[in-house]
Design a protein around this motif. Structure first.
Motif, mmCIF file in Angstrom:
data_model
loop_
_atom_site.group_PDB
_atom_site.id
_atom_site.type_symbol
_atom_site.label_atom_id
_atom_site.label_comp_id
_atom_site.label_asym_id
_atom_site.label_seq_id
_atom_site.Cartn_x
_atom_site.Cartn_y
_atom_site.Cartn_z
ATOM 1 N N VAL A 53 36.362 19.445 -48.980
ATOM 2 C CA VAL A 53 36.348 20.905 -49.080
ATOM 3 C C VAL A 53 35.028 21.422 -49.647
ATOM 4 N N ALA A 87 48.048 24.711 -57.724
ATOM 5 C CA ALA A 87 47.909 25.528 -56.518
ATOM 6 C C ALA A 87 49.290 25.794 -55.957
ATOM 7 N N TYR A 105 50.480 19.119 -42.023
ATOM 8 C CA TYR A 105 50.156 17.715 -41.722
ATOM 9 C C TYR A 105 50.779 17.278 -40.397
ATOM 10 N N ASN B 91 43.471 31.055 -56.691
ATOM 11 C CA ASN B 91 44.346 30.112 -57.396
ATOM 12 C C ASN B 91 44.353 28.705 -56.812
ATOM 13 N N GLY B 92 43.467 28.452 -55.857
ATOM 14 C CA GLY B 92 43.350 27.081 -55.361
ATOM 15 C C GLY B 92 44.251 26.752 -54.183
ATOM 16 N N PHE B 93 45.098 27.696 -53.781
ATOM 17 C CA PHE B 93 45.993 27.410 -52.657
ATOM 18 C C PHE B 93 45.193 27.237 -51.365
ATOM 19 N N GLU B 95 42.223 26.037 -51.144
ATOM 20 C CA GLU B 95 41.622 24.708 -51.162
ATOM 21 C C GLU B 95 42.631 23.650 -50.741
ATOM 22 N N ARG B 96 43.868 23.827 -51.234
ATOM 23 C CA ARG B 96 44.914 22.883 -50.843
ATOM 24 C C ARG B 96 45.112 22.910 -49.321
ATOM 25 N N MET B 98 42.975 23.811 -47.116
ATOM 26 C CA MET B 98 41.774 23.311 -46.455
ATOM 27 C C MET B 98 41.645 21.798 -46.552
ATOM 28 N N SER B 99 42.399 21.174 -47.458
ATOM 29 C CA SER B 99 42.325 19.719 -47.552
ATOM 30 C C SER B 99 43.293 19.048 -46.575
ATOM 31 N N THR B 100 44.045 19.864 -45.827
ATOM 32 C CA THR B 100 44.949 19.287 -44.830
ATOM 33 C C THR B 100 44.261 19.324 -43.458
#
Ligand SMILES: Nc1ncnc2c1ncn2[C@@H]1O[C@H](COP(=O)(O)OP(=O)(O)OP(=O)(O)O)[C@@H](O)[C@H]1O
Ligand SMILES: [Mg+2]
Lengths: 323, 261
Positions: A53, A87, A105, B91-93, B95-96, B98-100
């Motif tokens: 990221v 998160a 996923y 809040n980072g959601f 990013e979460r 985007m990591s998928t």
């Protein structure tokens, strides 16, 4: 054996701030690898680059042989991630979080439903699965976070400070889960600023400070590298002038390896504590120096940390925060 | 791109936006029965007496206002379209997500599907309420369909502006100040509340440059005048919206690329 992760000369700057600087390391398949360092050391930055990221400013990194910049999609499909901040979407229930991620996923529905059930059980959230996350405590949110990271059945899991803010019971459970994952052959990369966690859980760790790796090794190697057990001796204030003579005397003892003067006493590295304790006290007696206290301990990771970074890590477990 | 995967992602993400809205009871109330209605009902009734029918070129002030309120709704929805992603970023959601292994565009597309659906529903609610107050669109159902299309096309560009802001601002305070800074002048320097002919020269000039004016001038005749007057206006609006959307989408894509890569 191909490495699980290979990082070469990795660097990341934000404007004038250097977050990480020329980082190189290799992580083996199936191990629990820890990045240990104080706040702002660059642990999360390193993890973010590995999970694709964040783009590095220099250097390269591969995950299971795939370059994180060239083949981000492949990397993403092989990993799970548990971010440092929770998160969580307060308006979704725990189960809905996992369902959403199941779709992101691309899990088939039946498989996702089964996996979600398993994970809710694993992190002990079955009872609360259908409440919105805004009613969760801090620890429950953390557990949900971890379940989200494990959902895709990843080959490698990245955990950013997995036990931050958990109570003792939950922390031990999470440690158990992590060990369980390793048994299944999953590689775990985690960050922590708790020495105890790094010591107990990690197969190998890298101590990282101000964006640089200071040392890499197993906790055992690192401690052994310090050279023996430690004897800390403190003297009364009135005796401080005798410290130099005491140091001279102790130095002549055969099993003493190294002496450092600390605030109001000496830090002595010794080979054998059984013999050294009486011998050191005898030297003190001889020069008529009154000892205030003497303490013996096996080398701890704290000592390793201090010796490589020049400062202590203030990473004691805080009281668990419940939100 | 794997189409079944893409569909699975986009549907799941869209479902999330809907769930969020349905859990925020107050927000839902205010979204569906927008403050815009108050504009229509109170403003419409209040200025009825003072409004000059000759200047408005409309049977009454409320029928004049209906087109403006429809477009104001599109404006508000579009410009607020990025807010949820702004919070996700903070809040980072995001990013979460985007990591998928999702396609980078599916988050954006899901947001569009959601914002456009809500906007369409609101346009219908407003036209429905106006209908109850005696404003009957002269071009009928087909005219309403055209209004929906024009509204959506305007919404596409506006949502892109909002998403671009969400991805590039430093804090959500900045986002909301920029929102206020943009939306008020867009409303007042347009033909939403008064016709251009009633404005002083400098305001007319600014309103002329405002795409919102052109959109309203296409929607309004569909409600009060008829096809003959509406068709050329709709044609002009479509051209202007094509240019407007192209610019906004380009800017939005740049901002997204910069923030996400
Ligand atoms: N988006 C950003 N913009 C500017 N500087 C940043 C940004 N993210 C991180 N930094 C800086 O990079 C450095 C490393 O941050 P990082 O988050 O990697 O630390 P960390 O080791 O994870 O710390 P912690 O234990 O507090 O989580 C810090 O000095 C931080 O201020
Ligand atoms: Mg961190």
């Amino acid at each position: 054996m191909n490495p699980a992760i290979e990082v070469k000369n990795l660097g990341k700057t934000y404007g004038s701030v250097t977050a990480i600087d020329d980082l190189s390391l290799t992580i083996n398949p199936g191990e629990i690898f820890g990045l240990l360092g104080p706040n702002g050391a660059g642990k999360s930055t390193t993890l973010r680059i590995l999970i694709t990221v964040l783009k590095p400013t220099s250097g390269t990194a591969t995950v299971l042989g795939h370059d994180v910049v060239e083949e981000p999609d492949t990397v993403r499909s092989l990993i799970g991630y548990v971010p440092q901040e929770r998160a969580i979407d307060r308006f979704l229930t725990g189960r809905e979080h996992l369902q959403l991620l199941g779709d992101l996923y691309h899990l088939p529905k039946a498989q996702a439903t089964q996996r979600i059930q398993e994970l809710l059980k694993l992190v002990d959230l079955e009872e609360h699965a259908d409440r919105t996350a805004k009613t969760y405590s801090g620890g429950m949110k953390r557990k949900l976070d971890i379940a989200c990271g494990l959902l895709p059945n990843p080959k490698i899991v990245f955990l950013d400070e997995p036990t931050l803010g958990l109570d003792v019971h939950s922390r031990l459970r999470i440690w158990d889960h992590i060990r369980q994952l390793r048994k299944q052959g999953i590689t775990i990369v985690m960050t922590t600023n708790y020495l105890e966690e790094a010591d107990q859980l990690c197969d190998r760790l890298a101590i990282i400070d101000q964006g640089k790796i200071k040392v890499i090794g197993t906790p055992k190697e690192l401690k052994a590298g310090l050279g023996g057990d430690s004897l800390s001796l403190t003297v009364k204030e009135s005796q401080l002038d005798k410290l130099d003579r005491l140091s001279e005397g102790v130095k002549t003892l055969s099993f003493v390896r190294n002496i450092r003067t600390i605030d109001n006493g000496l830090d002595i590295r010794v080979e054998s504590p059984e013999k050294s304790l009486p011998a050191v006290l005898e030297v003190a007696n001889r020069i008529d120096c009154q000892v205030d206290g003497i303490e013996y301990h096996r080398p701890r990771l704290d000592d390793v940390f201090v010796s490589f970074t020049g400062h202590a890590l203030k990473g004691e477990y805080p009281d668990p925060v419940e939100e | 791109m794997n189409f079944p995967h893409y569909k699975q992602e986009v549907l799941a993400l869209t479902l999330r936006w809907i769930r969020r809205l349905s859990r925020e009871k107050f927000s839902m109330l205010f979204t569906l029965i927008q403050p815009m209605l108050f504009w229509l009902i109170f403003f419409g009734s209040l200025f009825q007496r003072t409004a000059d029918i000759e200047v408005l070129q409309a049977p009454n002030y409320m029928s004049f206002l209906a087109g403006g309120v429809v477009v104001m709704t599109v404006l508000n929805n579009g410009l607020a379209g990025g807010v949820d992603l702004l919070f996700d970023k903070e809040n980072g959601f995001l990013e979460r997500m985007m990591s998928t292994p999702i396609h980078r565009t599916s988050i954006i597309l899901s947001r569009y599907l959601f914002v456009m659906t809500i906007t369409g529903m609101q346009i219908l609610v407003i036209l429905g309420i106006a209908f109850l107050f005696g404003v009957h669109p002269v071009t009928g159902l087909l005219g309403i369909a055209v209004i929906l299309v024009i509204g959506m096309l305007f919404g596409i560009g506006l949502t892109a502006i909002s998403l671009a802001m969400a991805f590039s601002v430093k804090s959500h305070g900045d986002f909301f100040s920029m929102l206020g800074f943009l939306s008020l002048p867009m409303i007042f320097l347009s033909s939403a509340l008064v016709p251009l002919s009633a404005m002083p020269g400098w305001m007319q000039a600014l309103a002329f440059l405002n795409p919102m004016t052109w959109v309203i001038d296409a929607v309004r005749p569909l409600i009060i005048t008829g096809w003959e007057a509406a068709i050329p206006q709709v044609a002009i609006a479509l051209v202007i919206l094509a240019i407007f959307d192209a610019i906004c989408l380009y800017g939005g894509a740049k901002a997204f690329e910069k923030a996400i890569g």
